[in-house]
Design a protein around this motif. Structure first.
Motif, short mmCIF file in Angstrom:
data_model
loop_
_atom_site.label_atom_id
_atom_site.label_comp_id
_atom_site.label_asym_id
_atom_site.label_seq_id
_atom_site.Cartn_x
_atom_site.Cartn_y
_atom_site.Cartn_z
N VAL A 369 0.82 -1.21 0.00
CA VAL A 369 0.00 0.00 0.00
C VAL A 369 0.85 1.26 0.00
N ALA A 370 0.23 2.35 -0.42
CA ALA A 370 0.81 3.69 -0.32
C ALA A 370 -0.25 4.61 0.28
N PHE A 371 0.12 5.85 0.53
CA PHE A 371 -0.80 6.75 1.23
C PHE A 371 -2.04 7.10 0.42
N TYR A 372 -2.03 6.85 -0.90
CA TYR A 372 -3.23 7.14 -1.68
C TYR A 372 -4.21 5.97 -1.67
N ASN A 373 -3.84 4.85 -1.09
CA ASN A 373 -4.78 3.74 -0.94
C ASN A 373 -5.73 4.00 0.23
N ASP A 374 -6.91 3.40 0.16
CA ASP A 374 -7.92 3.66 1.18
C ASP A 374 -8.69 2.39 1.52
N TYR A 375 -9.69 2.54 2.40
CA TYR A 375 -10.49 1.38 2.82
C TYR A 375 -11.25 0.77 1.66
N VAL A 376 -11.68 1.59 0.72
CA VAL A 376 -12.40 1.09 -0.45
C VAL A 376 -11.52 0.14 -1.25
N ASP A 377 -10.26 0.49 -1.41
CA ASP A 377 -9.31 -0.38 -2.11
C ASP A 377 -9.21 -1.73 -1.41
N VAL A 378 -9.14 -1.70 -0.09
CA VAL A 378 -9.04 -2.95 0.68
C VAL A 378 -10.32 -3.77 0.52
N ASP A 379 -11.46 -3.11 0.58
CA ASP A 379 -12.74 -3.83 0.40
C ASP A 379 -12.79 -4.53 -0.95
N LYS A 380 -12.35 -3.84 -2.01
CA LYS A 380 -12.36 -4.42 -3.35
C LYS A 380 -11.38 -5.59 -3.45
N LEU A 381 -10.24 -5.47 -2.81
CA LEU A 381 -9.28 -6.57 -2.77
C LEU A 381 -9.90 -7.79 -2.10
N ILE A 382 -10.49 -7.59 -0.93
CA ILE A 382 -11.07 -8.71 -0.18
C ILE A 382 -12.18 -9.37 -0.98
N GLU A 383 -13.01 -8.57 -1.63
CA GLU A 383 -14.09 -9.11 -2.47
C GLU A 383 -13.50 -9.97 -3.59
N ALA A 384 -12.44 -9.47 -4.22
CA ALA A 384 -11.80 -10.22 -5.31
C ALA A 384 -11.17 -11.51 -4.80
#
Length: 394
Positions: A369-384
């Motif tokens: 991750v970098a500072f421009y990543n957010d919770y939405v990115d994590v949610d999409k990763l987990i879903e995938a």
């Protein structure tokens, strides 16, 4: 919050979680490349017309920015290279090759292993490796044993493991190394994207820096060389821009840093590196660390809920990268499937085969991750990941 500053995220639907491999670039960095090539493209440190002078000024401005950014004491201590790999090879071949013993850690990238092999070193034959425990922590007791047995060694240690995100306590490691007369170089490829580095506070002798892992263009980096060693480091290539005087019998080189920067440099890249540093000053490290701490914690908590997940270390003293596998599933298959869902991670050995072999695995799935990543990115990763797991287990 900061995605708006990065054109990549306006032009791509990809959830980008491969920042350990390279980071995205803010618009100011991209614009600086276009501006240089379109409006004042000229070589540096040679001609004396207007655009050439501007190119040199902008190039040297980055040296000053980087010097201040890492709190080096003088501009001369900053030498531009293609990146961390070249920086490490440069010092290995031009300074450290004559040391009887080189000591590295168990978590090194290949770029801090293979240069020593090129010198004919192998484990126990000019090369020593500090052990790590089951949590991949650096074994300070073993390190001190190696220092005692190999006085005046050359120590070359990664600051942050690119494969597992483990942060080495460089200040403590450097202090111990110096107590035994050792000289220390740090692979800082993964550092500046995540936290402030002060080379004087760390008291390191060499510090290798990556541009492209720090929101700057590819093909540019630097090596910090403590002033006391500048006279001892040999130029490992010479030619254009390095020369004070030449005749057919001998040549005299310029002083640092110019004698180490042979040929035409990646001028646009260095200028872009300066813009990346300015952008980081604008964002501020306190914001970067706060954002990443929260996102990284959320990532770890959500990953831990997935069935059959295998971690290789906890997140204490970690930043940036989280590596894992799933029981009975090949990591490559996960990478292929979630790519189809527009989620980008890295799978494989991450240029760290020795530690993978020690762990008895071929590689891992790495989310970085970098500072421009957010919770939405994590949610999409987990879903995938959930979808990929369901497909692979059917």
């Amino acid at each position: 919050m900061f995605k708006k500053d990065f054109p990549y995220f306006q032009n791509s639907k990809t959830v980008y979680l491969d920042n350990g491999a390279t980071t995205q670039k803010p618009k100011s960095v991209i614009d600086s490349q276009v501006e240089y090539y379109e409006t004042y493209c000229a070589n540096t440190h040679r001609s004396n017309f207007g655009h050439a002078n501007k190119a040199t000024q902008e190039f040297e401005k980055t040296r000053v920015l980087l010097k201040e950014f890492i709190n080096a004491s003088k501009n001369e201590e900053i030498i531009f290279t293609k990146g961390v790999t070249e920086s490490l090879n440069f010092i290995a071949s031009s300074f450290a090759k004559d040391f009887k013993t080189v000591i590295i850690s168990s978590l090194e990238h290949h770029s801090n292993i293979t240069p020593w092999h090129m010198q004919g070193r192998s484990l126990g034959n000019g090369l020593e490796v500090v052990s790590c425990n089951d949590n991949l922590d650096f074994d300070l007791e073993h390190f001190e044993e190696l220092l005692k047995a190999n006085p005046n060694a050359f120590v070359s240690i990664t600051h942050v493991s690119n494969a597992f995100g483990k942060i080495h306590d460089i200040k403590t490691i450097a202090k111990l190394a110096h107590e035994y007369g050792a000289i220390i170089m740090i692979d800082g490829a993964q550092s500046l994207a995540h936290f402030k580095v002060d080379v004087q506070d760390l008291d390191v002798d060499f510090f290798a820096i990556s541009g492209h892992k720090t929101f700057a263009p590819t093909g540019v980096g630097a090596i910090y060389v403590k002033e006391k060693y500048l006279k001892d480091v040999k130029a490992y290539q010479t030619g254009g821009a390095t020369i004070q005087e030449v005749d057919y019998n001998h040549s005299t080189l310029l002083d640092s840093p110019y004698k180490f920067e042979a040929g035409t440099q990646n001028i646009a890249g260095v200028i872009g590196f300066g813009k990346a540093l300015e952008y980081l000053n604008y964002v501020k490290y306190e914001n970067i660390e706060s954002i990443e701490k929260n996102v990284f914690k959320f990532l770890d908590e959500e990953l831990a809920k997935l069935p059959g997940i295998v971690f290789y270390n906890d997140t204490k003293d970690c930043i940036g990268s989280r590596s894992f596998n799933f029981e009975g599933i090949v990591h490559d298959d996960i990478g292929i499937l979630i790519d189809k869902m527009n989620v980008a991670v890295r799978v494989g050995h991450h240029c760290a085969q020795p530690i993978m072999k020690k762990l008895g695995i071929r590689g891992t799935i790495r989310v970085s991750v970098a500072f421009y990543n957010d919770y939405v990115d994590v949610d999409k990763l987990i879903e995938a990941l959930k979808k990929a797991l369901s497909m692979l287990k059917d």
